[in-house]
Design an enzyme around this catalytic site. Structure first.
Site, PDB file in Angstrom:
ATOM      1  N   LYS A 173       8.760  -2.009   1.158  1.00  0.00           N
ATOM      2  CA  LYS A 173       8.579  -1.755   2.926  1.00  0.00           C
ATOM      3  C   LYS A 173       8.230  -3.373   3.264  1.00  0.00           C
ATOM      4  O   LYS A 173       7.202  -3.777   2.614  1.00  0.00           O
ATOM      5  CB  LYS A 173       7.544  -0.925   3.044  1.00  0.00           C
ATOM      6  CG  LYS A 173       7.747   0.629   2.731  1.00  0.00           C
ATOM      7  CD  LYS A 173       6.605   1.564   2.998  1.00  0.00           C
ATOM      8  CE  LYS A 173       5.431   1.051   2.206  1.00  0.00           C
ATOM      9  NZ  LYS A 173       4.571   2.370   2.470  1.00  0.00           N
ATOM     10  N   THR A 204      -1.290   2.043  13.919  1.00  0.00           N
ATOM     11  CA  THR A 204      -0.274   1.981  13.006  1.00  0.00           C
ATOM     12  C   THR A 204      -1.035   2.999  11.868  1.00  0.00           C
ATOM     13  O   THR A 204      -0.601   2.866  10.666  1.00  0.00           O
ATOM     14  CB  THR A 204       0.085   0.779  12.543  1.00  0.00           C
ATOM     15  OG1 THR A 204      -0.985  -0.017  12.035  1.00  0.00           O
ATOM     16  CG2 THR A 204       0.820   0.123  13.450  1.00  0.00           C
ATOM     17  N   GLY A 206      -1.575   5.536   9.375  1.00  0.00           N
ATOM     18  CA  GLY A 206      -1.063   6.523   8.692  1.00  0.00           C
ATOM     19  C   GLY A 206       0.519   6.153   8.640  1.00  0.00           C
ATOM     20  O   GLY A 206       1.308   7.168   8.255  1.00  0.00           O
ATOM     21  N   THR A 207       1.229   4.972   8.770  1.00  0.00           N
ATOM     22  CA  THR A 207       2.405   4.769   8.740  1.00  0.00           C
ATOM     23  C   THR A 207       2.939   4.941   7.438  1.00  0.00           C
ATOM     24  O   THR A 207       4.080   5.676   7.297  1.00  0.00           O
ATOM     25  CB  THR A 207       2.927   3.338   9.339  1.00  0.00           C
ATOM     26  OG1 THR A 207       1.915   2.496   8.619  1.00  0.00           O
ATOM     27  CG2 THR A 207       2.596   3.231  10.728  1.00  0.00           C
ATOM     28  N   GLY A 208       2.157   4.644   6.393  1.00  0.00           N
ATOM     29  CA  GLY A 208       2.771   4.809   5.079  1.00  0.00           C
ATOM     30  C   GLY A 208       2.856   6.194   4.664  1.00  0.00           C
ATOM     31  O   GLY A 208       4.005   6.746   4.152  1.00  0.00           O
TER      32      GLY A 208
END
Length: 268
Positions: A173, A204, A206-208
């Site tokens: 990523k 952002t 919790g994006t992963g």
């Protein structure tokens, strides 16, 4: 209905971890199940406490799921001890689990280390070899590939090193001041870039978790890995573009941005 299992920690503010995973899975059209590795006391400003479950209780949760409603895909997230990783790997092997997406939660966006050194080695030896795909951010990919990543070419090299060493596909990523929001998928020697939609949203949290859960959901539904990543990227872009603004720190995304219908209506 297809099913997906998340094995991760609980986030009491609902933006990441088990809560984000289950919201994502539901919005991506699969039935979501969970095995919790730890309870956390956290909000958008940080984590104030962690209470880890025992390996024995984690094993009981996994047995309960697999012996009743078999998951079509599995996503793993936060765990901080090598004993929990060994338990997860052993159970996934025992039940011959399909479509395993490993989000190697080792380094926070802030740069803080989230996992002990011995647990990193156990992750490498026990869990990555049975993964369908691993989804490291740049700092995590540096640890797994044992190299510095300073360019897109380095991302390709690191993904190749990780993929060949552990025998799994790798979604490296971007972000972290490198490659903007573009991600690289390395799968059995072939590479594909996924260009992200850069969205000016500081929330952002919790994006992963969300990206890896969306990938698992789409794998569960029968999409190819490449198509699953593409759909997951589109989903997370929509969740960010909704510009939800909650909390005093880096807030959560709106996982339900596409939700409509009678039960989603607000009061007049």
């Amino acid at each position: 209905m297809k099913t997906a299992l998340t094995i991760a920690g609980s986030d009491s503010c609902g933006g990441a971890g088990i809560q984000a995973d289950m919201k994502t899975m539901t919005m991506n059209g699969v039935f979501a199940m969970s095995a919790i590795t730890a309870l956390t006391a956290q909000n958008t400003t940080g984590v104030t406490g962690i209470m880890e479950v025992t390996p024995e209780f984690l094993a009981m949760q996994l047995d309960a799921v697999f012996t009743d409603i078999r998951p079509d895909a599995v996503k793993t997230g936060m765990f901080s001890s090598d004993k929990l990783i060994c338990t997860i790997a052993a159970k996934l092997r025992e039940y011959n689990a399909d479509n395993i997406v490993v989000d190697p939660v080792m380094v926070a966006t802030s740069g803080s280390k989230l996992i002990a050194d011995e647990a990193v080695e156990t992750l490498k030896s026990e869990l990555l070899p049975i993964a369908t795909v691993v989804t490291p951010n740049i700092p995590e990919a540096e640890i797994l590939a044992d190299m510095k990543i300073a360019s897109q070419d380095d991302m390709v090299k690191a993904a190749k090193v990780i993929g060949e060493k552990f025998g799994c596909a790798v979604l490296c990523k971007g972000g972290h001041s490198l490659s903007d929001a573009n991600d690289l998928l390395w799968d059995n020697g072939s590479t594909k870039w996924f260009n992200g939609k850069r969205i000016d949203n500081p929330n952002t949290h919790g994006t992963g978790c969300t990206l890896s859960s969306a990938i698992a959901s789409n794998l569960a539904k029968g999409f190819t890995l490449e198509h699953s990543v593409e759909r997951a990227k589109d989903y997370i872009s929509g969740a960010l573009a909704a510009m939800l603004d909650l909390g005093k720190g880096s807030g959560p995304m709106n996982h339900a941005f596409a939700l409509s219908g009678e039960f989603a209506k607000e009061a007049d």
